[in-house]
Motif scaffolding. Structure first.
Motif, PDB file in Angstrom:
ATOM      1  N   GLN A 159     -13.686  -0.882  -0.286  1.00 58.41           N
ATOM      2  CA  GLN A 159     -13.739  -0.067   0.625  1.00 58.41           C
ATOM      3  C   GLN A 159     -12.466   0.194  -0.010  1.00 58.41           C
ATOM      4  O   GLN A 159     -11.558  -0.797  -0.398  1.00 58.41           O
ATOM      5  CB  GLN A 159     -13.832  -1.013   1.680  1.00 58.41           C
ATOM      6  CG  GLN A 159     -12.764   0.531   3.033  1.00 58.41           C
ATOM      7  CD  GLN A 159     -12.042  -0.313   4.510  1.00 58.41           C
ATOM      8  OE1 GLN A 159     -12.052  -1.856   4.168  1.00 58.41           O
ATOM      9  NE2 GLN A 159     -12.412   0.386   5.586  1.00 58.41           N
ATOM     10  N   ALA A 160     -11.444   1.185  -0.430  1.00 57.28           N
ATOM     11  CA  ALA A 160      -9.996   1.169  -0.599  1.00 57.28           C
ATOM     12  C   ALA A 160      -8.926   0.442   0.247  1.00 57.28           C
ATOM     13  O   ALA A 160      -9.362   0.471   1.636  1.00 57.28           O
ATOM     14  CB  ALA A 160      -9.976   2.812  -0.614  1.00 57.28           C
ATOM     15  N   ILE A 161      -8.306  -0.082   0.150  1.00 50.71           N
ATOM     16  CA  ILE A 161      -7.203  -0.926  -0.222  1.00 50.71           C
ATOM     17  C   ILE A 161      -6.730   0.678   1.141  1.00 50.71           C
ATOM     18  O   ILE A 161      -6.122  -0.075   2.512  1.00 50.71           O
ATOM     19  CB  ILE A 161      -6.142  -1.781  -1.040  1.00 50.71           C
ATOM     20  CG1 ILE A 161      -5.169  -2.364   0.413  1.00 50.71           C
ATOM     21  CG2 ILE A 161      -5.499  -0.611  -1.144  1.00 50.71           C
ATOM     22  CD1 ILE A 161      -6.169  -3.277   1.505  1.00 50.71           C
ATOM     23  N   ASP A 185      -7.894   2.589   2.595  1.00 51.74           N
ATOM     24  CA  ASP A 185      -8.260   3.319   4.371  1.00 51.74           C
ATOM     25  C   ASP A 185      -8.448   2.182   4.907  1.00 51.74           C
ATOM     26  O   ASP A 185      -9.705   2.632   6.139  1.00 51.74           O
ATOM     27  CB  ASP A 185      -9.793   4.186   3.446  1.00 51.74           C
ATOM     28  CG  ASP A 185      -9.638   5.123   2.478  1.00 51.74           C
ATOM     29  OD1 ASP A 185      -8.665   5.683   2.713  1.00 51.74           O
ATOM     30  OD2 ASP A 185     -10.598   5.386   1.819  1.00 51.74           O
ATOM     31  N   LEU A 214     -10.486  -6.002   4.881  1.00 45.35           N
ATOM     32  CA  LEU A 214     -10.738  -4.964   3.941  1.00 45.35           C
ATOM     33  C   LEU A 214     -11.916  -5.437   3.892  1.00 45.35           C
ATOM     34  O   LEU A 214     -12.730  -6.484   3.622  1.00 45.35           O
ATOM     35  CB  LEU A 214      -9.805  -5.546   2.200  1.00 45.35           C
ATOM     36  CG  LEU A 214     -10.395  -4.512   1.145  1.00 45.35           C
ATOM     37  CD1 LEU A 214      -9.868  -2.638   1.692  1.00 45.35           C
ATOM     38  CD2 LEU A 214      -9.501  -4.907   0.001  1.00 45.35           C
ATOM     39  N   THR A 264       0.625  -1.234   0.128  1.00 41.82           N
ATOM     40  CA  THR A 264       0.027   0.225  -0.244  1.00 41.82           C
ATOM     41  C   THR A 264       0.843   1.395   0.250  1.00 41.82           C
ATOM     42  O   THR A 264       0.083   2.422   0.544  1.00 41.82           O
ATOM     43  CB  THR A 264      -0.613   0.317   1.420  1.00 41.82           C
ATOM     44  OG1 THR A 264       0.157  -0.243   2.959  1.00 41.82           O
ATOM     45  CG2 THR A 264      -1.742  -0.941   1.311  1.00 41.82           C
TER      46      THR A 264
END
Length: 769
Positions: free
Chosen positions: A224-226, A228, A220, A203
């Protein structure tokens, strides 16, 4: 979860546990550092020039014939399509001439056991690659257990270890719009529930270890965005990686769903932590995505870091690399012990030993069905299968029918399905015996009308007689060959086993073209296996007695004194120390400062072949890849007098800089740390790049690798070839493919080409033909 690293002025020796002061080792002069720029224009131009010279020298009619025959075998429709059962379907990944990149597909039981199964194609990689203009290479899939309706599919853009992870709908047979989609990285993941996964990936922002693997685990949620996703566990940068996993069985309400995080401190020392998901779920039974909910819920399995830990429901297994001593118990190195989950949670582990190795027998792996534990053993590199019954104090019995000089592997069919809970697949293979796939059951009562309705065999198998389901055809002529096992004596008196596959009427006059294979590292065991690539490329060759080769204006010594006509290739597999054929002790006895034992063992096998009259130095070749490339690189530099040719694939060779190249930092536990003077003192003894000596007669050598190899990388092969050529050493050849990763083979065509090149080079060098 976090484990403190040693202080900067200290170093922990994994082989002894001792701590010693660090002294920086000097960096030797390296005129070829420029070749470490993998994708630079000048570097690629050098590669293309080398490739052109190598192909011009070795690609002839015989080469094309070998490559064509190997590809035909790899594409054979008669290969056994090995399957994994999920729900009512049996999944398989398949490559052939029509589908060179392959297909992920599935079928039913009744169709699978028929002579002509009907397959439902889920993903056609050739079509996907064309549509997305990316040469995707298959890297696996994980089907969601709750309903078997979704899968996380891993695809590599170039055949390397980095892969993209995408969610796939098995009902619509499309990638899920808005589903899980992780960019290409060395990712590990596992399902936690239908909408949540645990992920270790790149990330950015310091998310990787020095070894180029993930160091953070995140939870995750779909959509959801990784970046976040909360970090729920992490490890120090100088550890190898963090690995994640889960044990989720939606079909069994009495089972405990768990998540796992493994701190890989080095290649052989780990610390496992787990969470019972019920302990962190909220009132809605959802897996939390708040890091604080996870932070204090991890349970660390408090055992020495060289103890491998495994879970099966509420049974925890332990396999130590060295003897695990405690005032209340002792578990031998390579043994297997068990304890209950309650002990582990309470920190009062007092395991019961259920397998003890001996001088000849070692545990290779284990497999669980629902009610049985099957151990795969090697006794002097001969397969044995032992079944343990946990509900009867782990009493045991042996599975019969394991032939000599063969390897038998076993896997559970699907322990999550009541109909197949104690059923198993059995695969048997030998050097000259094509693989067979059998189906057995450890509980004949499972073979009922109920099982037939679940897409399983209704009358297949009992514990004494697994039934053959499929047999692969012979893909090379093996008539007149025999398999023998011999033992050589190494320098310290240790007996080293090796297999010899040769003409049954072998003339012991030293005039047989012989190929010696081996590995000797990372506790990897080399065992009998049916290899059409080897059979076609080597055993299938016969000398003509003619050495005049118009393509070679400077004949080799072999060409000047040809091997007699009618000699068939001999293949030898050496089971040297550093491997796992005799368990951890066989491995640890050739680690770090004892690494030279592996090379002494290999040289001892070469000498034994010569002394027995099987071959001679001019008729003996060796080949190896990766750590095996380091092995044969040391034969090149330490024992050039023993070999007539060497094929060195995707190798480690520069052991002074290996920790700075690709994933090399992760192997310090195996070889030592070359930045530390005390370690470099012994590492330099097996660093081929630094062992070249002017005035030495070196045998012909081929270095082959792949630009996309992100594990070892192409750099070391490049530099070694360049150094030898720049010093005026003759018969130094180099080939680098652009794709294929560490296997140097992204499809069957590429695999056939690189392997044919190796065999053609070796045969020419030994025979002059």
């Amino acid at each position: 979860m976090r484990k403190e690293a040693p202080a900067d002025n200290q170093k922990t020796d994994p082989s002894s546990g001792a701590t010693k002061s660090r002294h920086a080792a000097p960096m030797p002069h390296d005129e070829n550092l420029w070749l470490e720029d993998i994708h630079g224009d000048d570097q690629i131009a050098w590669v293309k020039d080398q490739n052109a010279k190598t192909i011009a020298r070795f690609q002839d009619d015989l080469f094309d014939s070998i490559a064509g025959d190997i590809r035909t075998a790899l594409d054979s429709e008669g290969k056994i399509p090995m399957v994994a059962k999920r729900g009512d379907h049996y999944f398989n990944f398949w490559r052939d001439s029509t589908n060179p990149k392959g297909m992920w597909r599935r079928t039913t039981w009744d169709s699978y056991v028929s002579d002509s199964p009907e397959w439902e194609v889920l993903i056609d990689l050739d079509a996907l690659a064309a549509a997305e203009e990316t040469p995707w290479v298959w890297a696996g899939a994980s089907v969601r257990r709750s309903d078997n309706a979704r899968a996380l599919v891993s695809l590599s853009p170039d055949g390397g270890d980095a892969h993209r992870v995408r969610e796939f709908d098995l009902e619509t047979q499309t990638f899920v719009d808005g589903g899980f989609d992780l960019p290409s990285a060395k990712t590990r993941f596992a399902w936690l529930d239908d909408d949540t996964i645990i992920v270790a990936t790149d990330t950015g922002e310091d998310s990787l270890t020095t070894s180029s693997y993930p160091r953070q685990a995140r939870v995750l949620t779909r959509g959801q965005a990784i970046a976040d996703a909360p970090i729920v566990a992490e490890v120090p940068r100088d550890h190898v990686a963090i690995f994640v996993g889960s044990d989720v069985d939606a079909a069994d309400p009495e089972s405990t769903d768990r998540a796992f995080a493994i701190d890989a401190i080095d290649f052989f020392n780990t610390q496992l932590s787990f969470i019972d998901l019920d302990d962190v779920k909220d009132e809605s039974e959802a897996v939390p995505t708040d890091a604080s909910a996870w932070e204090k819920a991890w349970t660390v399995v408090d055992v020495p870091t060289d103890v491998e830990v495994g879970f099966e429901r509420d049974i925890v297994l332990f396999r130590p690399q060295s003897e695990w001593r405690h005032e209340d118990f002792s578990v031998p190195a390579g043994g297997l012990a068990v304890a209950g989950i309650a002990e582990v949670k309470a920190g009062t582990i007092a395991p019961t030993v259920i397998f003890t190795p001996d001088e000849h027998t070692a545990l290779q792996s284990w497999t669980w069905t629902r009610d049985y534990l099957i151990l795969e053993l090697l006794a002097d590199v001969q397969s044995q299968l032992v079944v343990l019954i946990p509900n009867d104090n782990f009493s045991s019995f042996s599975l019969p029918g394991v032939p000599a000089n063969h390897m038998v592997g076993l896997g559970a069919v699907d322990k999550h399905d009541d109909a197949t809970a104690n059923d198993y697949w059995l695969v048997s293979t030998g050097f000259l015996t094509p693989s067979t796939l059998s189906y057995g059951s450890l509980e004949p009562s499972n073979s009922s009308a109920e099982s037939s309705t679940a897409g399983s065999p209704s009358t297949v198998g009992d514990s004494s007689a697994p039934v053959v389901i499929k047999s692969a055809p012979a893909l090379f002529p093996s008539e007149g060959f025999s398999v023998e096992q011999h033992f050589a004596t190494s320098e310290d008196g240790t007996k080293i086993p090796y297999f010899q596959i040769a003409d049954s009427a072998l003339a012991l006059d030293g005039s047989n073209p012989t190929l010696l294979d081996g590995y000797g590292g990372f506790e990897v065991s080399r065992t009998p296996v049916y290899s059409p690539v080897m059979g076609i490329g080597w055993l299938g060759r016969t000398t003509t007695g003619a050495s005049n080769d118009p393509a070679n204006p400077q004949p080799t010594a072999a060409a000047e004194t040809p091997i007699p006509a009618g000699r068939r290739g001999v293949y030898v597999l050496a089971n040297i120390r550093g491997g796992g054929e005799y368990g951890p002790r066989w491995h640890t006895s050739a680690m770090r400062e004892n690494r030279m034992r592996a090379y002494e063992d290999y040289a001892a096998v070469a000498r034994d072949l010569i002394e027995r009259g099987v071959t001679s130095a001019r008729s003996l070749a060796c080949a190896g890849g990766s750590n095996g490339g380091l092995l044969v690189g040391n034969m090149l530099t330490q024992h050039p007098e023993l070999f007539g040719a060497i094929s060195c694939g995707v190798p480690l060779l520069d052991m002074r800089r290996y920790t700075k190249l690709s994933a090399g930092y992760s192997w310090k536990a195996e070889y030592g740390d070359p930045d530390v003077a005390e370690d470099w003192a012994f590492i330099q003894r097996f660093s081929p790049y630094h062992l070249l000596e002017d005035g030495t007669d070196y045998p012909p050598v081929l270095f082959w690798t792949a630009t996309s190899d992100d594990r070892v990388g192409p750099v070391q092969a490049r530099k070694m070839a360049a150094r030898m050529q720049n010093r005026g050493i003759d018969d130094v050849w180099f080939f680098e493919d652009t794709e294929g990763g560490h296997s140097a083979a992204s499809d069957n065509k590429q695999a056939a080409f690189t392997r044919a090149l190796s065999y053609r080079f070796l045969w020419t060098s030994l025979t002059g033909e």
